[in-house]
Design a protein around this motif. Structure first.
Motif, PDB file in Angstrom:
ATOM      1  N   PRO A  10      28.017  40.207  42.206  1.00 12.58           N
ATOM      2  CA  PRO A  10      28.746  41.244  43.656  1.00 12.58           C
ATOM      3  C   PRO A  10      29.462  39.793  44.845  1.00 12.58           C
ATOM      4  O   PRO A  10      30.085  40.071  45.654  1.00 12.58           O
ATOM      5  N   ALA A  11      28.219  38.758  44.581  1.00 13.97           N
ATOM      6  CA  ALA A  11      28.880  37.836  45.187  1.00 13.97           C
ATOM      7  C   ALA A  11      30.233  36.537  45.588  1.00 13.97           C
ATOM      8  O   ALA A  11      30.193  36.816  46.424  1.00 13.97           O
ATOM      9  N   GLY A  12      31.190  37.222  44.261  1.00 14.96           N
ATOM     10  CA  GLY A  12      32.044  36.772  43.353  1.00 14.96           C
ATOM     11  C   GLY A  12      32.917  37.307  44.567  1.00 14.96           C
ATOM     12  O   GLY A  12      33.926  36.789  44.479  1.00 14.96           O
ATOM     13  N   VAL A  13      32.333  39.051  44.907  1.00 12.29           N
ATOM     14  CA  VAL A  13      33.755  39.392  45.849  1.00 12.29           C
ATOM     15  C   VAL A  13      34.448  38.189  47.068  1.00 12.29           C
ATOM     16  O   VAL A  13      33.966  37.909  47.611  1.00 12.29           O
ATOM     17  N   GLY A  14      35.649  38.149  46.856  1.00  7.24           N
ATOM     18  CA  GLY A  14      36.753  37.754  47.933  1.00  7.24           C
ATOM     19  C   GLY A  14      36.772  36.834  47.293  1.00  7.24           C
ATOM     20  O   GLY A  14      37.897  35.611  47.608  1.00  7.24           O
ATOM     21  N   VAL A  15      36.668  35.547  46.024  1.00  5.62           N
ATOM     22  CA  VAL A  15      37.002  34.926  45.552  1.00  5.62           C
ATOM     23  C   VAL A  15      37.967  34.378  45.099  1.00  5.62           C
ATOM     24  O   VAL A  15      38.004  35.169  43.983  1.00  5.62           O
ATOM     25  N   SER A  16      39.057  33.202  45.030  1.00  3.37           N
ATOM     26  CA  SER A  16      39.652  33.412  43.968  1.00  3.37           C
ATOM     27  C   SER A  16      39.075  32.302  43.330  1.00  3.37           C
ATOM     28  O   SER A  16      39.255  31.961  42.567  1.00  3.37           O
ATOM     29  N   VAL A  17      39.812  33.385  42.150  1.00  5.38           N
ATOM     30  CA  VAL A  17      40.059  33.019  40.256  1.00  5.38           C
ATOM     31  C   VAL A  17      41.151  32.705  39.631  1.00  5.38           C
ATOM     32  O   VAL A  17      40.365  32.330  38.410  1.00  5.38           O
TER      33      VAL A  17
ATOM     34  N   VAL B  81      37.801  44.183  39.222  1.00  2.74           N
ATOM     35  CA  VAL B  81      38.874  44.582  39.903  1.00  2.74           C
ATOM     36  C   VAL B  81      39.399  43.050  40.879  1.00  2.74           C
ATOM     37  O   VAL B  81      38.473  42.269  41.201  1.00  2.74           O
ATOM     38  N   ILE B  82      40.510  43.089  40.280  1.00  6.77           N
ATOM     39  CA  ILE B  82      41.541  41.824  40.900  1.00  6.77           C
ATOM     40  C   ILE B  82      43.054  41.737  41.735  1.00  6.77           C
ATOM     41  O   ILE B  82      43.868  43.134  40.970  1.00  6.77           O
TER      42      ILE B  82
ATOM     43  N   LYS C 104      44.448  47.493  32.566  1.00  5.61           N
ATOM     44  CA  LYS C 104      45.134  48.160  33.417  1.00  5.61           C
ATOM     45  C   LYS C 104      46.146  47.817  35.195  1.00  5.61           C
ATOM     46  O   LYS C 104      44.988  47.843  36.211  1.00  5.61           O
ATOM     47  N   ARG C 105      47.329  47.709  35.783  1.00  5.20           N
ATOM     48  CA  ARG C 105      47.591  47.497  36.945  1.00  5.20           C
ATOM     49  C   ARG C 105      47.277  48.825  37.577  1.00  5.20           C
ATOM     50  O   ARG C 105      47.445  50.056  36.937  1.00  5.20           O
ATOM     51  N   VAL C 106      46.384  49.342  39.040  1.00  2.74           N
ATOM     52  CA  VAL C 106      46.614  50.340  39.650  1.00  2.74           C
ATOM     53  C   VAL C 106      47.949  51.142  39.603  1.00  2.74           C
ATOM     54  O   VAL C 106      48.599  49.834  40.248  1.00  2.74           O
ATOM     55  N   PRO C 107      48.680  52.108  39.661  1.00  4.06           N
ATOM     56  CA  PRO C 107      49.838  52.368  40.071  1.00  4.06           C
ATOM     57  C   PRO C 107      49.985  52.419  41.527  1.00  4.06           C
ATOM     58  O   PRO C 107      48.819  52.868  42.476  1.00  4.06           O
ATOM     59  N   GLY C 108      51.376  51.702  42.039  1.00  3.74           N
ATOM     60  CA  GLY C 108      51.441  51.122  43.220  1.00  3.74           C
ATOM     61  C   GLY C 108      50.769  50.531  44.208  1.00  3.74           C
ATOM     62  O   GLY C 108      51.297  50.614  45.046  1.00  3.74           O
ATOM     63  N   GLN C 109      50.418  49.401  43.371  1.00  2.00           N
ATOM     64  CA  GLN C 109      48.799  48.586  43.437  1.00  2.00           C
ATOM     65  C   GLN C 109      49.121  47.070  43.270  1.00  2.00           C
ATOM     66  O   GLN C 109      50.003  47.263  42.279  1.00  2.00           O
ATOM     67  N   ASP C 110      48.901  46.814  43.527  1.00  5.56           N
ATOM     68  CA  ASP C 110      48.942  45.032  43.515  1.00  5.56           C
ATOM     69  C   ASP C 110      47.506  44.777  42.906  1.00  5.56           C
ATOM     70  O   ASP C 110      46.988  43.751  43.164  1.00  5.56           O
ATOM     71  N   LEU C 111      47.401  45.201  42.557  1.00  9.34           N
ATOM     72  CA  LEU C 111      45.450  45.961  42.358  1.00  9.34           C
ATOM     73  C   LEU C 111      45.138  45.845  40.531  1.00  9.34           C
ATOM     74  O   LEU C 111      46.400  46.414  40.400  1.00  9.34           O
ATOM     75  N   VAL C 112      44.325  45.071  39.871  1.00 12.69           N
ATOM     76  CA  VAL C 112      44.210  44.936  38.439  1.00 12.69           C
ATOM     77  C   VAL C 112      43.422  45.433  37.505  1.00 12.69           C
ATOM     78  O   VAL C 112      41.603  45.266  38.521  1.00 12.69           O
ATOM     79  N   ALA C 113      42.117  46.761  37.067  1.00 11.15           N
ATOM     80  CA  ALA C 113      41.263  47.202  36.819  1.00 11.15           C
ATOM     81  C   ALA C 113      41.643  46.581  35.381  1.00 11.15           C
ATOM     82  O   ALA C 113      42.395  46.763  34.213  1.00 11.15           O
ATOM     83  N   TYR C 114      39.704  46.055  35.242  1.00  8.51           N
ATOM     84  CA  TYR C 114      40.248  45.350  33.254  1.00  8.51           C
ATOM     85  C   TYR C 114      38.795  45.640  33.328  1.00  8.51           C
ATOM     86  O   TYR C 114      37.705  45.272  34.142  1.00  8.51           O
TER      87      TYR C 114
ATOM     88  N   TRP D 150      38.585  38.526  42.788  1.00 14.89           N
ATOM     89  CA  TRP D 150      38.169  39.430  42.558  1.00 14.89           C
ATOM     90  C   TRP D 150      37.767  39.897  44.058  1.00 14.89           C
ATOM     91  O   TRP D 150      37.500  39.871  45.202  1.00 14.89           O
ATOM     92  N   LYS D 151      37.800  41.312  43.668  1.00 13.10           N
ATOM     93  CA  LYS D 151      37.986  41.979  44.182  1.00 13.10           C
ATOM     94  C   LYS D 151      36.285  43.556  44.416  1.00 13.10           C
ATOM     95  O   LYS D 151      35.985  43.652  45.167  1.00 13.10           O
TER      96      LYS D 151
END
Length: 167
Positions: free
Chosen positions: A98-105, A84-85, A152-162, A91-92
Motif C-alpha cells: 500500500p505504501a506504493g500508492v501514488g508511485v509511477s510504475v 488499480v492504476i 478492465k478499464r473502469v467505465p467512463g474513467q481513465d482507471l484500470v482495474a486488474y 498506482w492507485k
C-alpha cells in the motif's frame, strides 16, 4: 496400412522438426498460456473479480473501492488481489504494498524485460478489457512466477482495474 506409413514417411523431416520446435518455443515463451485456458475456473474467477472491481469503482468511487480492495475478502485473498492504476501508469491501489500508492510504475518491466504496465494500459485503451501475460513476484510464495492478468478499464474513467493469476 502401407499407404498411411508411406504418406507419413513422405513428410520432409525438416518440416516435422520445424513444427515440433515451434510448438516448444510457444510453450516456453508463454508458459502461462499452457496453464490458464479459457473455461478454466480460476481464470474465470480472476476475470469476474476484475469486472466486479471496475464496476465498484464506477459506482462508489475509487476511495470506497480501495478500502474493499485492501482488506481480506472477495477482492483480496491469498495471491489474488485487485490492482488499480491510472492511464499515466500511477498506482492507485496495490494491496501487496500500500505504501506504493501514488508511485509511477509506467516503466516497470517484468524480469524478462517486458513493459507490463504499458501492455496493461494498451489493452485497457484499445479493447477496454483483455488478458496480459508476464512474470511477477507472487506475494504468497515470494517467488517470481508466470502470471496471467485480466485487465478492465473502469467505465467512463481513465482507471484500470486488474487481477492476476499466478501459475
Amino acid at each position: 496400412m502401407g499407404c498411411v506409413i508411406s504418406a507419413f514417411v513422405r513428410v520432409p523431416p525438416l518440416r516435422v522438426l520445424w513444427v515440433l520446435l515451434t510448438a516448444l518455443l510457444v510453450t516456453t515463451v508463454h508458459p502461462a498460456a499452457a496453464h490458464a485456458q479459457p473455461g478454466d475456473p480460476e481464470r474465470e474467477q480472476v476475470r469476474a473479480v476484475a469486472l466486479k472491481a471496475a464496476e465498484l469503482i464506477a459506482a462508489r468511487g475509487l476511495e470506497a473501492a480501495a478500502a474493499a480492495f485492501n482488506r481480506d475478502g472477495e477482492f483480496k485473498h491469498g495471491a489474488l488481489y485487485v490492482t488499480v492504476i491510472d492511464f499515466a501508469g500511477v498506482w492507485k491501489v496495490y494491496p501487496p504494498r500500500p505504501a506504493g500508492v501514488g508511485v509511477s510504475v509506467i516503466n516497470v518491466k517484468d524480469p524478462d524485460g517486458r513493459d507490463i504496465v504499458r501492455d496493461i494500459l494498451s489493452v485497457a485503451r484499445d479493447s477496454g478489457e483483455g488478458w496480459v501475460e508476464y512474470r511477477w513476484l507472487n506475494p504468497a510464495s515470494d517467488r517470481i512466477e508466470p502470471k496471467t492478468t485480466f485487465v478492465k478499464r473502469v467505465p467512463g474513467q481513465d482507471l484500470v482495474a486488474y487481477v492476476g493469476l499466478y501459475h
